[in-house]
Write an enzyme that holds these catalytic residues in place. Structure first.
Site, PDB file in Angstrom:
ATOM      1  N   HIS A   1      -4.359  -0.410 -12.974  1.00 38.66           N
ATOM      2  CA  HIS A   1      -3.462  -1.104 -12.045  1.00 38.66           C
ATOM      3  C   HIS A   1      -4.170  -2.302 -11.409  1.00 38.66           C
ATOM      4  O   HIS A   1      -4.280  -2.386 -10.185  1.00 38.66           O
ATOM      5  CB  HIS A   1      -2.986  -0.147 -10.944  1.00 38.66           C
TER       6      HIS A   1
ATOM      7  N   ASP B   1      -1.794   9.369 -11.183  1.00 42.55           N
ATOM      8  CA  ASP B   1      -2.935   8.533 -11.604  1.00 42.55           C
ATOM      9  C   ASP B   1      -3.877   9.353 -12.477  1.00 42.55           C
ATOM     10  O   ASP B   1      -4.321   8.912 -13.536  1.00 42.55           O
ATOM     11  CB  ASP B   1      -3.752   8.055 -10.383  1.00 42.55           C
TER      12      ASP B   1
ATOM     13  N   ILE C   1      -0.927   0.524   0.342  1.00 39.41           N
ATOM     14  CA  ILE C   1      -1.710  -0.509   1.015  1.00 39.41           C
ATOM     15  C   ILE C   1      -0.851  -1.297   2.019  1.00 39.41           C
ATOM     16  O   ILE C   1      -1.314  -1.618   3.105  1.00 39.41           O
ATOM     17  CB  ILE C   1      -2.366  -1.435  -0.032  1.00 39.41           C
ATOM     18  N   THR C   2       0.401  -1.569   1.656  1.00 40.87           N
ATOM     19  CA  THR C   2       1.227  -2.346   2.593  1.00 40.87           C
ATOM     20  C   THR C   2       1.548  -1.546   3.860  1.00 40.87           C
ATOM     21  O   THR C   2       1.647  -2.122   4.940  1.00 40.87           O
ATOM     22  CB  THR C   2       2.544  -2.831   1.948  1.00 40.87           C
TER      23      THR C   2
END
Ligand code: FAD
Length: 459
Positions: free
Chosen positions: A54, A158, A375-376
């Site tokens: 990613h 993942d 993350i945001t």
């Protein structure tokens, strides 16, 4: 004088640390921000968590690099706060301290057999393939046919994806060369992703699910009976959840088209979701030396909506496997006896980022909210913490008069034999990694040995 130059320090250089620093520097024209980091290298889970396939997610590093290059910001790596320097010492040296040190532990399963070889935390597995120094000795044994992942979040997907992706598809990523070597030898053909609750409660998101469904060389196994009656209940759920469930439902119940059927027929590896199962015990091989399987309690659901709970029934099922990866969550640690910590929630007690009862102390990121969110989400919450800090500064709630900042801490660290690395040191290591990757077409070959890194820097 009041603080014309507020000295602020941030502990941790993941997204929370960098976004907090960015916001402080942008909204205060004089403030100076020092970022302390225990690793030699910056960026936290962006480097050591986000999956190697990613790369687009890691673009945030460009923004963080801009922040670090500001002449009002310094990065000090190789400094373990709580060991090399205490939080009270930082509070003495700075007008304000922001704790953004993430969640470095994993939740344990708390079941018999958890300590057997072949049981690995997803956190360690992820750290291993991403080059986290402390996990380089992990050597996961992938000689078995079947792996079981406990947990149904994005980290679980993942891990499943890295286990099942044909290794040649990972060759041009920043996965470590040694992990790639082990994955090339892997015998794992089947991965079960097990959740305590049902299809309506999975924690992964649609992008990650779609990637799994289309993963080259693999085929999904979903049991249509798990999805009975779901069609009717989808109507009432919020839209992202609705789209996710529809994708699951379609994959489980609709016959794939000609092309997809042909693709699936060629697949040599499979993965599946198992619902309503909670781990009871890791089963050993007859000699007691390794994992042979996992015993799962069949659960039933109580309550409605997102707060639905799984309750074990009397029924159990054994699932044979040679590898158990527990992906049931990350967990923050207390950093310093002087800092309040809620061991139950695993966070620093705070109100909008202000640490409860400790003026001048703040927190942001996973240690503030708990270990969930992308993350945001971390960005939004870090900006909020910075806002609270700047408000307090404006209101005169932070100590007045000048503070020494790094000068004082540098003296302490030096007296303790600790040698911090700077952001320009990191940029030299970065260049080295990029150049080591060039020969093989990788964006970088990560340095994984702290001694080698320090040697390269002439420390
Ligand atoms: P972290 O990123 O963990 O940063 C904390 C930093 O503090 C670390 O650098 C750590 O070394 C440092 N530190 C710890 N203790 C100390 C100490 N005592 N002294 C000094 N420094 C210390 N989000 C996405 O948007 N997309 C993805 O694809 C994605 N993939 C993910 C994959 C995994 C496996 C995981 C676990 C998370 C993923 N996330 C992803 C979520 C994202 O990584 C988090 O939202 C974010 O990293 C949280 O930021 P943080 O700064 O709070 O914590």
């Amino acid at each position: 004088s009041t603080q014309e130059t507020p000295q602020i320090c941030v502990v941790g250089s993941g997204p929370a640390g960098f976004y907090t620093a960015q916001h402080l520097l942008k909204h205060h024209t004089q403030a100076h921000v020092d970022i302390y980091e225990k690793q030699i290298v910056p960026f936290g889970l962006v480097r050591f968590g986000v999956a190697p396939d990613h790369p687009e997610v890691k673009n945030v590093i460009n923004t963080f690099t801009q922040t670090a290059r500001s002449d009002r910001c310094s990065f000090w790596g190789n400094v373990v706060v709580g060991r090399d320097v205490s939080v009270p010492e930082l509070q003495e040296a700075y007008h304000a301290v922001v704790l953004s040190y993430g969640a470095e532990d994993h939740q344990t399963l708390g079941i018999p057999g958890e300590e057997l070889p072949g049981v690995v935390s997803a956190r360690a597995f992820v750290g291993w393939y991403n080059g986290l120094p402390e996990n380089q000795e992990l050597a996961p044994d992938l000689s078995c046919d079947t792996a079981v992942i406990l947990g149904q979040g994005n980290v679980a997907l993942d891990v499943a994806r890295i286990l099942l992706t044909p290794p040649e598809h990972l060759e041009k990523t920043d996965i470590t060369q040694s992990a790639l070597g082990v994955l090339r030898q892997s015998q794992v053909k089947t991965v079960w992703i097990v959740g305590r609750r049902g299809p309506l409660q999975v924690a992964f998101t649609i992008k990650e699910l779609r990637e799994m469904i289309h993963l080259p060389g693999t085929r999904p196994i979903l049991d249509p009976s798990d999805f009975l009656g779901l069609q009717d209940r989808i109507k009432d759920v919020p839209r992202p959840r609705k789209r996710l469930t529809e994708l699951l439902l379609r994959t489980a119940t609709e016959k794939p088209g000609v092309e997809e059927t042909a693709r699936q027929a060629l697949a040599s590896r499979t993965w599946g979701l198992r619902f309503l199962r909670s781990p009871l015990q890791v089963l050993p091989t007859p000699d007691g030396r390794r994992v042979a399987g996992i015993r799962l309690a069949v659960t039933r659901l109580e309550g409605v909506g997102e707060s639905t709970r799984a309750v074990p029934t009397e029924d159990a099922e054994d699932l044979p496997c040679g590898l158990v990866l527990s992906s049931v969550g990350y967990k923050s640690r207390p950093i310093d006896p002087s800092v309040p910590f809620d061991p139950k929630l695993g966070v620093i007690p705070n109100v909008e980022g202000r640490v409860v009862n400790v003026p001048g102390l703040y927190c942001s990121g996973w240690v503030k909210r708990g270990p969930t969110g992308v993350i945001t989400t971390t960005m939004t919450d870090s900006f909020l913490t910075s806002q609270m800090l700047l408000q307090d500064l404006k209101a005169g709630l932070l100590p007045s008069g000048p503070r020494p900042g790094y000068t004082a801490i540098q003296a302490l660290l030096s007296s303790r034999g600790v040698r911090p690395v700077s952001f320009s040191d990191w940029e030299r290591l970065d260049a080295e990694e990029v150049s080591r990757g060039q020969g093989t077409g990788k964006p970088r070959e990560k340095l994984v040995d702290p001694r080698e890194m320090l040697r390269l820097l002439g420390h």
